[in-house]
Design an enzyme around this catalytic site. Structure first.
Site, PDB file in Angstrom:
ATOM      1  N   ARG A  88     -10.361   7.832   3.933  1.00 47.83           N
ATOM      2  CA  ARG A  88     -10.687   7.784   3.026  1.00 47.83           C
ATOM      3  C   ARG A  88      -9.913   9.639   3.120  1.00 47.83           C
ATOM      4  O   ARG A  88      -9.453  10.227   1.857  1.00 47.83           O
ATOM      5  CB  ARG A  88     -11.945   8.415   2.361  1.00 47.83           C
ATOM      6  CG  ARG A  88     -11.542   9.131   0.760  1.00 47.83           C
ATOM      7  CD  ARG A  88     -12.568   8.395  -0.256  1.00 47.83           C
ATOM      8  NE  ARG A  88     -14.046   8.556  -0.017  1.00 47.83           N
ATOM      9  CZ  ARG A  88     -14.689  10.071  -0.026  1.00 47.83           C
ATOM     10  NH1 ARG A  88     -14.606  10.733  -0.836  1.00 47.83           N
ATOM     11  NH2 ARG A  88     -16.346   9.811   0.060  1.00 47.83           N
ATOM     12  N   TYR A 115       8.193   6.445 -16.019  1.00 51.28           N
ATOM     13  CA  TYR A 115       7.674   4.960 -15.756  1.00 51.28           C
ATOM     14  C   TYR A 115       6.259   4.579 -17.088  1.00 51.28           C
ATOM     15  O   TYR A 115       5.245   5.728 -16.952  1.00 51.28           O
ATOM     16  CB  TYR A 115       7.067   5.023 -14.495  1.00 51.28           C
ATOM     17  CG  TYR A 115       6.531   3.585 -14.014  1.00 51.28           C
ATOM     18  CD1 TYR A 115       6.522   2.467 -14.276  1.00 51.28           C
ATOM     19  CD2 TYR A 115       4.773   4.254 -13.819  1.00 51.28           C
ATOM     20  CE1 TYR A 115       6.383   1.196 -13.606  1.00 51.28           C
ATOM     21  CE2 TYR A 115       4.293   2.973 -13.459  1.00 51.28           C
ATOM     22  CZ  TYR A 115       4.543   1.195 -13.007  1.00 51.28           C
ATOM     23  OH  TYR A 115       3.912   0.031 -13.326  1.00 51.28           O
ATOM     24  N   ASP A 136       9.332  12.609  -9.625  1.00 53.31           N
ATOM     25  CA  ASP A 136       9.202  11.376  -9.319  1.00 53.31           C
ATOM     26  C   ASP A 136      10.302  10.623  -8.193  1.00 53.31           C
ATOM     27  O   ASP A 136      10.937  10.666  -9.363  1.00 53.31           O
ATOM     28  CB  ASP A 136       8.215  10.233 -10.185  1.00 53.31           C
ATOM     29  CG  ASP A 136       8.245   9.103  -9.516  1.00 53.31           C
ATOM     30  OD1 ASP A 136       8.730   8.534  -9.008  1.00 53.31           O
ATOM     31  OD2 ASP A 136       7.651   9.070 -10.420  1.00 53.31           O
ATOM     32  N   LYS A 187       8.222   0.448  -3.666  1.00 52.71           N
ATOM     33  CA  LYS A 187       9.636   0.175  -4.251  1.00 52.71           C
ATOM     34  C   LYS A 187      10.416   0.598  -2.549  1.00 52.71           C
ATOM     35  O   LYS A 187       9.765  -0.361  -1.282  1.00 52.71           O
ATOM     36  CB  LYS A 187       9.917   1.028  -5.207  1.00 52.71           C
ATOM     37  CG  LYS A 187       8.814   1.091  -5.364  1.00 52.71           C
ATOM     38  CD  LYS A 187       7.873   0.006  -6.778  1.00 52.71           C
ATOM     39  CE  LYS A 187       7.765   0.013  -8.170  1.00 52.71           C
ATOM     40  NZ  LYS A 187       6.198   0.392  -7.681  1.00 52.71           N
TER      41      LYS A 187
END
Length: 401
Positions: A67, A120, A192, A217
């Site tokens: 983590r 988005y 972004d 993506k």
């Protein structure tokens, strides 16, 4: 890469992208392997208590607890930081993990955020619904109007969120102008860069503080992983990392390895996708069944000159409107054979969605209008198929409109 798209130049002493994606992480581990190993361990042991204390007290340690970090994460971070031109990077379990973690790390109750009317959809919902619940004010502005950003700034503005080109309408934001507005006022700007990729656009070179990606993506590129990346300075990375380990949007070692594998071919894939997309956008503009095509590489795009100025390529996303409204658009999408009717984007396969049908399930009608989504709107993610086959597929589907 098409000849129009080379305006944002790279530093002359920087290795070329094709070399960086293969060698930027060479020194992360020296275990003798050519292909990187997958470190499928949740935790890592220390040799003694002194080493354990050092591991536990070192932010982003790659061999303490996955983590917090992992050797495969470290490789991805090195490659992405080099590609985006930032000091360092963080990885998360999804693109929204990267976006939400960054925003929540950098704002507090009583702060003010400026964002675009077009983002988005999940980013838009953070602005519309999540941040106000925690006492953060949000102002949405038209991203094509730089004066709107300046007019929205308040004494308590702490963050500006931009996305360029924006999902799904491909509106372009003047990144350098926004960064200049924010810099003198001590406002952090987050961009972004998912649609553009660092191959086509490097926001940090234009003054942006934090660059985020849905690595699901283009960076992964094969529709087989979910991941997010945050590229920024060491100082901001440490601030964001402390929120990251509490939220726990952890990238699995396998997905990190798949992402690293995808990054190795990113420049070549993006070059081919750029060429395919420009050719298809020009082709679609000629079809009588098409009402309008949105693509920054077209001279008809209202911000084409800005796109040429800040991008080296125009990307693989095209949006267009079908004549005949919602029903005709449904028929068109259903008739496509090579272009798959599926969410997401940026992979080897071309994907298509009827945007009003997809976003209508998670956004209100008002939110959709604000985002500029019309009933006949199609979002098309161009893949690596041969351009002649893609044109033929579109042409046969248009016959049913």
């Amino acid at each position: 890469m098409n000849k129009q798209s080379h305006h944002q130049e790279l530093p002359p002493d920087r290795l070329k992208n094709e070399t960086l994606v293969i060698h930027a992480d060479d020194e992360v581990t020296n275990d003798g392997t050519v292909a990187p190993a997958i470190y499928y361990s949740a935790t890592f042991r220390a040799q003694d208590s002194a080493e354990f204390a050092d591991m536990a007290g070192t932010p982003r340690h790659p061999r303490y607890y996955t983590r917090y970090g992992n050797p495969v994460h470290e490789r991805v971070k090195k490659v992405m930081a080099e590609l985006e031109g930032t000091e360092t990077a963080l990885v998360t379990g999804s693109g929204m993990g990267a976006i939400a973690t960054t925003i929540l790390a950098l704002v507090s109750a009583g702060d003010h955020v400026i964002a675009q009317t077009r983002h988005y959809m999940s980013t838009a919902k953070i602005m519309d619904e999540m941040l106000p619940r925690f006492g953060v004010e949000v102002t949405l502005v038209e991203q094509a109007d730089i004066t709107a950003f300046e007019a929205a700034i308040r004494p308590n503005t702490k963050l500006i969120m931009v996305e360029s080109p924006a999902n799904p309408t491909l509106v372009v934001t003047d990144l350098a102008a926004v960064a200049e507005l924010a810099r003198s006022r001590g406002i952090i700007v987050v961009a972004d860069n998912t649609f553009a990729t660092p191959i086509n656009q490097r926001p940090h070179d234009l003054g942006i503080d934090v660059v985020v990606h849905s690595a699901t993506k283009y960076l992964g590129g094969h529709h087989d992983l979910t991941a997010g990346v945050i590229c920024t300075s060491e100082e901001l990375a440490e601030r964001i990392w402390h929120t990251h380990i509490s939220i726990g949007s952890v990238l699995s070692p396998m997905d990190a390895w798949l992402l690293l594998r995808g990054l190795r071919t990113l420049p070549m894939r993006v070059e081919r996708i750029n060429a395919n997309a420009l050719a298809l956008a020009e082709f679609l503009e000629e079809q009588p069944q098409i009402e309008r095509v949105y693509y920054p590489g077209l001279a008809s795009h209202p911000q084409h000159e800005l796109a040429k100025r800040q991008m080296r390529g125009f990307g693989g996303m095209i949006a267009f409107e079908i004549k005949g409204g919602y029903d005709a658009t449904e028929r068109f999408v259903s008739a496509l054979k090579l272009s798959l009717n599926a969410v997401s984007l940026g992979g080897v396969d071309s994907l298509v969605v009827h945007t009003a049908a997809m976003w209508g399930g998670v956004m209100t009608e008002e939110q959709m209008r604000t985002a500029g989504i019309q009933p006949n709107f199609v979002r098309y993610s161009v893949g690596l198929e041969h351009i002649d086959d893609l044109k033929a597929d579109l042409l046969q589907a248009l016959q049913v409109v």
